[in-house]
Write a protein that holds these residues in place. Structure first.
Motif, PDB file in Angstrom:
ATOM      1  N   MET A 263       0.819  -1.208   0.000  1.00 61.63           N
ATOM      2  CA  MET A 263       0.000   0.000   0.000  1.00 61.63           C
ATOM      3  C   MET A 263       0.859   1.267   0.000  1.00 61.63           C
ATOM      4  SD  MET A 263      -3.077  -1.011  -0.296  1.00 61.63           S
ATOM      5  CE  MET A 263      -2.339  -2.282  -1.363  1.00 61.63           C
ATOM      6  N   ALA A 266       2.066   1.555  -3.542  1.00 68.64           N
ATOM      7  CA  ALA A 266       0.961   2.005  -4.383  1.00 68.64           C
ATOM      8  C   ALA A 266       0.737   3.505  -4.230  1.00 68.64           C
ATOM      9  CB  ALA A 266      -0.313   1.244  -4.024  1.00 68.64           C
ATOM     10  N   PHE A 296      -6.584  -0.497  -0.537  1.00 67.56           N
ATOM     11  CA  PHE A 296      -5.982   0.837  -0.474  1.00 67.56           C
ATOM     12  C   PHE A 296      -6.821   1.767   0.411  1.00 67.56           C
ATOM     13  CE2 PHE A 296      -4.921   5.105  -1.759  1.00 67.56           C
ATOM     14  CZ  PHE A 296      -3.556   5.049  -1.964  1.00 67.56           C
ATOM     15  N   HIS A 300      -5.399   3.743   3.572  1.00 65.05           N
ATOM     16  CA  HIS A 300      -5.176   5.190   3.481  1.00 65.05           C
ATOM     17  C   HIS A 300      -6.416   6.032   3.740  1.00 65.05           C
ATOM     18  CE1 HIS A 300      -1.025   4.903   2.033  1.00 65.05           C
ATOM     19  NE2 HIS A 300      -1.421   3.861   1.319  1.00 65.05           N
ATOM     20  N   PRO A 304      -8.115   5.049  -4.199  1.00 61.05           N
ATOM     21  CA  PRO A 304      -6.878   5.372  -4.916  1.00 61.05           C
ATOM     22  C   PRO A 304      -7.031   6.508  -5.911  1.00 61.05           C
ATOM     23  CG  PRO A 304      -7.671   3.162  -5.494  1.00 61.05           C
ATOM     24  CD  PRO A 304      -8.451   3.627  -4.321  1.00 61.05           C
TER      25      PRO A 304
END
Length: 311
Positions: A263, A266, A296, A300, A304
């Protein structure tokens, strides 16, 4: 890429800044605390004292290297009794950092002994700080040893020469040398940590061949379909002992670290490339764009696509 190279590549952002500064005693310079940055001081000539709110004054001699991984505020002066005579330096706002890739800064006092310092800072992304960096002390002091660390001395000499005498290509050479300097500092510090069975954490992990082999495998190919069994094979251990050892040293299970690194990678790809989401997903081990987006967002807190647009 190997683990340490990845740590620097992912965590550092923007252009590192540095300057070649000459002080004439008496002098004192404050360096402001800058959260989200890391600073360094290299004494090229003469000597000085470093003091901070949390440490006793430290005498620095020619060849000494100081690294402050959390951008802690500190003062350099020709003696512990000298007063600060200039505004606090902050990267990008005041000298000496504004001298990045330009002429050296010459700060005159009363014509006393000269101290020449190579100083600078790296801007870090707090959202992608690798746990390895979080284990570092507030101040790392590497005293000069003429018979040790020749690669660090070589990097310092090359960097000082570029800053003192800028030429064609200096703007490209300096950032590369700053990254080299940072990697050498980290490599030397971690290698110097005690290698004992009761020591845990990243310092111990980097001195453990089995765990290091696994970390390198993850960083070399985060898209591989890793399992605990295949990672244990990289370590040369059976599954259960490997999982226990990895969790003990790293602080999380092998697949937990794998997911975190995927992650983190990414996030960097989304901010630094125009690759479509399916390509980013594939680079970090997801064959399903939906599964990648779900993972993701869990890591986060945002999808994304939105993360990329708001970067």
């Amino acid at each position: 890429m190997d683990l340490l190279s990845d740590v620097v590549a992912v965590t550092r952002t923007g252009r590192p800044r540095s300057a070649h500064v000459r002080w004439h005693a008496p002098w004192g310079q404050e360096f402001a605390a800058v959260p989200g940055s890391a600073g360094f001081q290299v004494i090229l000539q003469g000597s000085c004292w470093l003091s901070s709110p949390h440490t006793e004054p430290v005498r620095l001699n020619a060849g000494d290297v100081v690294f402050l991984p959390r951008g802690s505020g500190h003062v350099l002066a020709d003696s512990p009794e000298s007063l600060v005579t200039a505004p606090a330096c902050e990267p990008g706002d005041h000298e000496p950092y504004d001298a990045y890739a330009s002429d050296s800064v010459d700060r005159s006092g009363d014509g006393g002994p000269v101290t020449v310092v190579l100083c600078g800072a790296y801007q870090l992304d707090p959202s992608r700080t690798h746990p390895l960096l979080l284990t570092l002390p507030d101040l790392i002091h590497l005293p000069e040893r003429s018979d040790r660390h020749p690669e660090l001395r070589a990097a310092v000499a090359l960097l000082a020469a570029e800053l003192e005498n800028p030429r064609l290509g200096t703007d490209a050479v300096v950032p590369a040398l700053l990254d080299t300097l940072l990697l050498y500092i980290l490599r030397i510090w971690f290698k110097a940590q005690p290698d004992r069975g009761d020591v845990t954490g990243w310092a111990a992990a980097l001195n453990d061949p089995s765990v290091t082999a696994t970390l390198h495998a993850i960083h070399r190919d985060p898209s591989a379909p890793w399992t605990v069994a295949t990672l244990a094979a990289e370590a040369g251990l059976s599954r259960a002992p490997f999982a226990r050892r990895f969790a003990l040293l790293i602080g999380q299970p092998p697949l937990g670290y794998l997911t975190w690194w995927r992650m983190t990678t990414a996030a960097r790809l989304l901010r630094t490339s125009d690759a479509p989401l399916r390509a980013v997903a594939a680079q970090v081990g997801y064959t399903s764009e939906f599964a990648f987006a779900h993972a993701f967002k869990r890591a986060h807190g945002t999808a994304p696509g939105k993360y990329r647009r708001t970067g």
